[in-house]
Write a protein that holds these residues in place. Structure first.
Motif, short mmCIF file in Angstrom:
data_model
loop_
_atom_site.label_atom_id
_atom_site.label_comp_id
_atom_site.label_asym_id
_atom_site.label_seq_id
_atom_site.Cartn_x
_atom_site.Cartn_y
_atom_site.Cartn_z
N LYS A 106 21.27 -15.39 22.84
CA LYS A 106 22.58 -15.93 23.21
C LYS A 106 23.70 -14.93 22.87
CE LYS A 106 25.44 -20.03 23.24
NZ LYS A 106 26.68 -19.26 23.19
N GLY A 107 23.65 -13.82 23.56
CA GLY A 107 24.65 -12.78 23.30
C GLY A 107 24.37 -12.10 21.98
N GLU A 108 25.17 -12.37 20.96
CA GLU A 108 25.02 -11.69 19.68
C GLU A 108 24.93 -12.68 18.52
OE1 GLU A 108 28.66 -9.28 20.39
OE2 GLU A 108 27.38 -7.62 19.84
N GLU A 109 24.73 -13.96 18.79
CA GLU A 109 24.78 -14.95 17.72
C GLU A 109 23.55 -14.91 16.82
OE1 GLU A 109 25.93 -18.90 18.62
OE2 GLU A 109 27.34 -18.29 20.18
N ALA A 110 22.41 -14.54 17.38
CA ALA A 110 21.18 -14.48 16.58
C ALA A 110 20.34 -13.30 17.07
CB ALA A 110 20.39 -15.78 16.69
N GLU A 111 19.34 -12.96 16.29
CA GLU A 111 18.51 -11.81 16.61
C GLU A 111 17.06 -12.12 16.26
OE1 GLU A 111 18.36 -7.24 15.04
OE2 GLU A 111 20.33 -8.11 15.43
N ALA A 112 16.17 -11.77 17.16
CA ALA A 112 14.74 -11.86 16.88
C ALA A 112 14.24 -10.47 16.53
CB ALA A 112 13.98 -12.40 18.09
N LEU A 113 13.55 -10.36 15.40
CA LEU A 113 13.05 -9.07 14.93
C LEU A 113 11.53 -9.09 14.91
CD1 LEU A 113 15.61 -10.04 12.88
CD2 LEU A 113 15.39 -7.66 12.22
N GLU A 114 10.94 -8.02 15.39
CA GLU A 114 9.50 -7.82 15.29
C GLU A 114 9.25 -6.78 14.20
OE1 GLU A 114 5.71 -6.31 18.04
OE2 GLU A 114 7.74 -6.38 18.86
N ALA A 115 8.50 -7.15 13.18
CA ALA A 115 8.34 -6.26 12.02
C ALA A 115 6.90 -6.30 11.51
CB ALA A 115 9.29 -6.68 10.90
N ILE A 116 6.47 -5.18 10.95
CA ILE A 116 5.16 -5.09 10.33
C ILE A 116 5.28 -5.44 8.85
CG2 ILE A 116 3.19 -3.60 9.82
CD1 ILE A 116 3.57 -4.10 12.78
N ALA A 117 4.48 -6.39 8.38
CA ALA A 117 4.49 -6.75 6.96
C ALA A 117 3.82 -5.64 6.17
CB ALA A 117 3.75 -8.08 6.75
N GLN A 118 4.59 -5.01 5.27
CA GLN A 118 4.07 -3.89 4.49
C GLN A 118 3.35 -4.40 3.24
OE1 GLN A 118 7.03 -0.45 4.50
NE2 GLN A 118 8.34 -2.18 5.04
N GLU A 119 2.36 -3.65 2.83
CA GLU A 119 1.49 -4.10 1.75
C GLU A 119 2.26 -4.42 0.47
OE1 GLU A 119 -2.64 -2.74 -0.50
OE2 GLU A 119 -1.78 -1.50 1.08
N ASN A 120 3.27 -3.62 0.15
CA ASN A 120 4.02 -3.81 -1.08
C ASN A 120 5.27 -4.66 -0.91
OD1 ASN A 120 2.20 -2.20 -2.51
ND2 ASN A 120 3.27 -0.33 -1.90
N SER A 121 5.45 -5.24 0.27
CA SER A 121 6.61 -6.08 0.49
C SER A 121 6.47 -7.39 -0.26
CB SER A 121 6.76 -6.36 1.99
OG SER A 121 7.73 -7.36 2.21
N GLU A 122 7.61 -7.95 -0.65
CA GLU A 122 7.62 -9.20 -1.40
C GLU A 122 7.14 -10.39 -0.56
OE1 GLU A 122 8.19 -9.86 -4.48
OE2 GLU A 122 8.86 -7.93 -5.22
N ILE A 123 7.16 -10.28 0.76
CA ILE A 123 6.76 -11.42 1.58
C ILE A 123 5.24 -11.54 1.72
CG2 ILE A 123 8.90 -11.35 2.91
CD1 ILE A 123 7.37 -10.08 5.19
N VAL A 124 4.52 -10.45 1.43
CA VAL A 124 3.06 -10.45 1.59
C VAL A 124 2.41 -11.25 0.47
CG1 VAL A 124 1.01 -8.99 1.48
CG2 VAL A 124 2.94 -8.33 2.92
N GLY A 125 1.42 -12.06 0.85
CA GLY A 125 0.69 -12.86 -0.13
C GLY A 125 1.34 -14.18 -0.46
N LYS A 126 2.43 -14.50 0.23
CA LYS A 126 3.14 -15.75 -0.02
C LYS A 126 3.02 -16.68 1.17
CE LYS A 126 6.79 -14.16 -3.18
NZ LYS A 126 8.26 -14.06 -3.36
N PRO A 127 2.89 -18.00 0.92
CA PRO A 127 3.01 -18.95 2.03
C PRO A 127 4.42 -18.90 2.60
CG PRO A 127 2.08 -19.99 0.07
CD PRO A 127 2.60 -18.66 -0.36
N ILE A 128 4.54 -19.16 3.88
CA ILE A 128 5.84 -19.09 4.54
C ILE A 128 6.84 -20.04 3.90
CG2 ILE A 128 7.00 -19.68 6.71
CD1 ILE A 128 4.72 -18.30 8.17
N MET A 129 6.36 -21.20 3.44
CA MET A 129 7.27 -22.17 2.83
C MET A 129 7.90 -21.66 1.52
SD MET A 129 4.70 -24.96 1.05
CE MET A 129 3.61 -25.15 2.45
#
Length: 454
Positions: free
Chosen positions: A374-397
């Motif tokens: 919708k123009g510039e209101e939001a953005e969808a990002l495609e990203a590779i989860a890196q091994e040492n990233s804080e998001i890896v190994g966690k449930p999405i919730m």
């Protein structure tokens, strides 16, 4: 992150404004004092008046310490020279160039090699053609973005009144459409973007953004009640670069394509290079010409001349004469909110396409593509989860994303996964994340292993 933008036109203006909101250090270079004044008044960035292809001006802008240089003027030659001098002054700076002419894009290997070391050439005309072809593939689609090499789609669809989704709370989605894997990423209602929760309800007139595996598209559309006759009879108004590329893409037995161009010499050029499409000479704003071509019997009219007022008027005339659907090309961002109220079905914007192509180079973390919603209101990002990233190994919730951020789906190996709250992210998962513009920096921090998570 320090970013130098050469060119304060529409692309430079809007991308500098977006980046400044995200607290990035931005320098905008342009020869026009008026263009720089517009940038300075709208956002908090540094501006330098001068030529972007001047080594001295680039040095004054701090190219030696810059992370990225974006060359996005309307001149291909200026953009190439800017990258050339930036490469000599600062070889480690990532250089991105906006180029339109086939004289350059057909020889991209000369520009991306050791000579200029341009990381990415952005061809907005080709991006627009690809956007139109995607819109033609989904009935009722207002906007379509692709991720994971085309395996995942995010489609904004105007639901028909008889859709089983109308009146449904998202919490009860499965009861109405079955177990087909999809996620409702966003809803646009009364021109307002909503990042929904389970308690939100789909209403009549909503545009619903769906994320899904492309192999399930036909099944999903059928369950949502989205049906339409296939597009076959198409008129393209404008035989410039975009019109020609589009006609070439539709040059097959499935489509009956006509292309309307008012320049007789360009008509001759098109006739020599196109096989099945019929080339006509005339003005798309001439009601008599459109009537003679039986525009009311057409499935789709696509107006892609270089003049947006001509495009808008051509589509309005075509709709008044009975054309089923229309697509118009615009460059002025201010026109975007006006398109739907005057009855035009879809819009494509080369400048917005260029911005989308540039943004993922600027994002921290392993972001490999982005798309504006919708123009510039939001953005969808495609990203590779890196091994040492804080998001890896966690449930999405447990990721702690603020409201307005959603993990829509991801690709793991060859499988597209629509996650649940207890789904755990693994290294190398290819994530599709939707975020409002204000929350982009938080998403970047979550993806970047060097940054503290939130």
């Amino acid at each position: 992150m320090r970013i130098i933008i050469v060119g304060a036109g529409e692309v430079g203006f809007h991308i500098s404004r977006r980046l400044a909101v995200e607290n990035k250090e931005v320098v905008v270079v342009d020869r026009s004092a008026d263009a720089l004044k517009r940038v300075a008044e709208a956002t908090d960035v540094q501006t330098i008046e001068g030529s972007g292809c001047s080594p001295q001006v680039l040095s004054d802008a701090g190219v030696e310490g810059a992370d990225i240089l974006l060359a996005v003027t309307d001149s291909d030659e200026v953009n190439i020279l800017s990258c050339f001098y930036a490469n000599r002054l600062s070889p480690k700076t990532t250089k991105l160039a906006r180029l339109r002419s086939a004289d350059y894009t057909n020889h991209s290997e000369l520009l991306t090699g050791d000579g200029l070391n341009i990381a990415k050439i952005i061809n907005p005309d080709q991006e627009v053609v690809d956007s139109i072809l995607r819109l033609m593939s989904v009935p009722g689609a207002m906007e379509i973005s692709e991720f994971a090499q085309g395996k995942i789609r995010l489609s904004g669809i105007n639901l028909p009144d008889q859709s089983p989704l109308i009146g449904t709370r998202l919490l009860n989605l499965r009861e109405h459409i079955g177990d087909v894997p999809l996620v409702i990423a966003a809803i646009v209602r009364d021109n307002t973007l909503i990042i929904p929760s389970g308690a939100d309800e789909v209403r009549q007139g909503d545009v619903v953004y769906l994320a899904y595996d492309i192999k399930d598209q036909e099944d999903i559309l059928e369950r949502l009640g989205v049906t339409a006759e296939p597009l076959r009879k198409v008129l393209i108004i404008g035989g410039g670069n975009i019109g020609y590329k589009l006609a070439k893409s539709l040059d097959n037995k499935f489509y009956h394509t006509r292309i309307l161009e008012q320049d007789p010499r360009r008509c001759d050029w098109l006739s020599e290079r196109l096989d099945r499409p019929i080339v006509l000479m005339g003005n798309g704003t001439d009601q008599e010409v459109l009537s003679q071509e039986n525009v009311g019997d057409l499935d789709l009219v696509i107006a892609v001349t270089g003049d947006e007022e001509t495009n808008i008027l051509s589509c309005v005339l075509a709709k008044s004469l009975g054309t089923k659907s229309t697509i118009t090309r615009i460059n002025n961002f201010a026109y975007m909110p006006l398109i739907e109220p005057i009855g035009i079905d879809h819009l494509v914007c080369p400048r917005l396409s260029a911005i989308n192509s540039l943004l993922h180079f600027i994002r921290r973390g392993q972001v490999i593509s982005t798309a504006s919603i919708k123009g510039e209101e939001a953005e969808a990002l495609e990203a590779i989860a890196q091994e040492n990233s804080e998001i890896v190994g966690k449930p999405i919730m447990d990721l702690g994303f603020p409201r307005g951020c959603l993990v829509l789906c991801f690709q793991r190996g060859d499988e597209v996964v629509i996650p649940r709250g207890d789904t755990v992210i693994e290294p190398q998962d290819r994530l599709i994340i939707l975020s409002t513009r204000q929350n982009i920096p938080k998403v970047e921090k979550a993806l970047d292993v060097k940054m503290e998570f939130f």
